[in-house]
Design a protein around this motif. Structure first.
Motif: not given
Length: 278
Positions: A72-77
């Motif tokens: 989840k933390k890596l999805y947007a960036p």
């Protein structure tokens, strides 16, 4: 590597314009004046795709490891590099559909076996709260990103597609993305918006010297409109250089953003004619 990349592109780009001259096309600027800006833009795309490949490796590894919070933390960036090159997604349309299609693009929506890419993984992480069925989706996403990277060096970037693609992207943001429909499960839309605007702005920035010669007032107006858009999004930045969830965007700012983006789309649609690319 960059020098070889540039030489290869210059050769194919100049060759592509031979037909333009042969047809007696009249351009507001010399086709040769576009070689530098468009070759620099292709290098910009290549750099973003290189980062996309590296980030997608880390993102898909987290998905396959079942680490939902890390994924989840890596999805947007991870998506930012892809969203920056979206003005030219038409040049690799098959891969764009595989990498970035939404559920509504498929007959059975989220249940459709052909629904894959970033948004299928997004659905799994935020709505299903599970990575159980995502390993093959993650593998295919990474394979498609690597295929894009492989294709890129031989891909021709017609100037009219580059400039026209920026205008079409701004229209899409104003017409559909502003509703929050793209990242409907994670609500990370502000990351995408920022990257879309950066990608469109890069095209305008590289072409600015040519545009200023044709119409400085037009160039200044476009610059001011981009500033309003970037300033609006800056209000929703977080301490870690990310963004608040899209729900935090006020209704006033949504309307302001939609209006400014529509204006940018109109500006960029005029840019093709100004440069003799219609």
């Amino acid at each position: 590597m960059t020098v070889q990349f540039r030489r290869h592109f210059l050769a194919t780009f100049v060759a592509g314009f031979a037909g333009l001259y042969a047809a007696g096309a009249q351009a507001a600027v010399s086709p040769l004046e576009l070689v530098g800006p468009i070759s620099d833009y292709k290098i910009y795309v290549a750099e973003n795709v290189r980062k996309l490949a590296a980030d997608t490796r880390a993102f898909t590894a987290a998905v396959k490891a079942g680490d939902i919070e890390k994924a989840k933390k890596l999805y947007a960036p991870t998506r930012t590099s892809y969203e920056r090159i979206e003005p030219v997604a038409e040049l690799f349309n098959d891969l764009d559909k595989a990498i970035d299609s939404r559920a509504d693009d498929h007959e059975k929506a989220e249940k459709d076996p052909d629904f894959g890419g970033f948004h299928r993984i997004e659905y799994g992480l935020w709505t299903q709260k599970s990575t159980k069925e995502l390993a093959p989706v993650a593998d295919k996403l990474l394979a498609n990103v690597l295929e894009l990277q492989k294709r890129l060096s031989a891909l021709t970037f017609p100037p009219e597609k580059v400039v026209g693609g920026a205008a079409v992207l701004m229209e899409e943001v104003a017409a559909t993305k502003i509703s929050g429909e793209e990242n409907r499960y994670s609500h990370t839309d502000l990351w995408d918006f920022q990257s879309n605007f950066e990608g469109a702005y890069k095209i305008v920035e590289l072409l600015r010297p040519l545009v200023v010669k044709e119409n400085k007032a037009f160039s200044d107006k476009a610059e001011a409109n981009f500033k309003v858009v970037f300033d609006t999004l800056a209000k929703y930045r977080t301490a870690d250089s990310g963004f608040e969830t899209y729900s935090k965007l006020s209704e006033r700012d949504r309307k302001l953003l939609a209006g400014r983006v529509n204006t940018l789309a109109e500006d960029l649609s005029k840019l093709r004619g100004m440069l003799g690319l219609n």
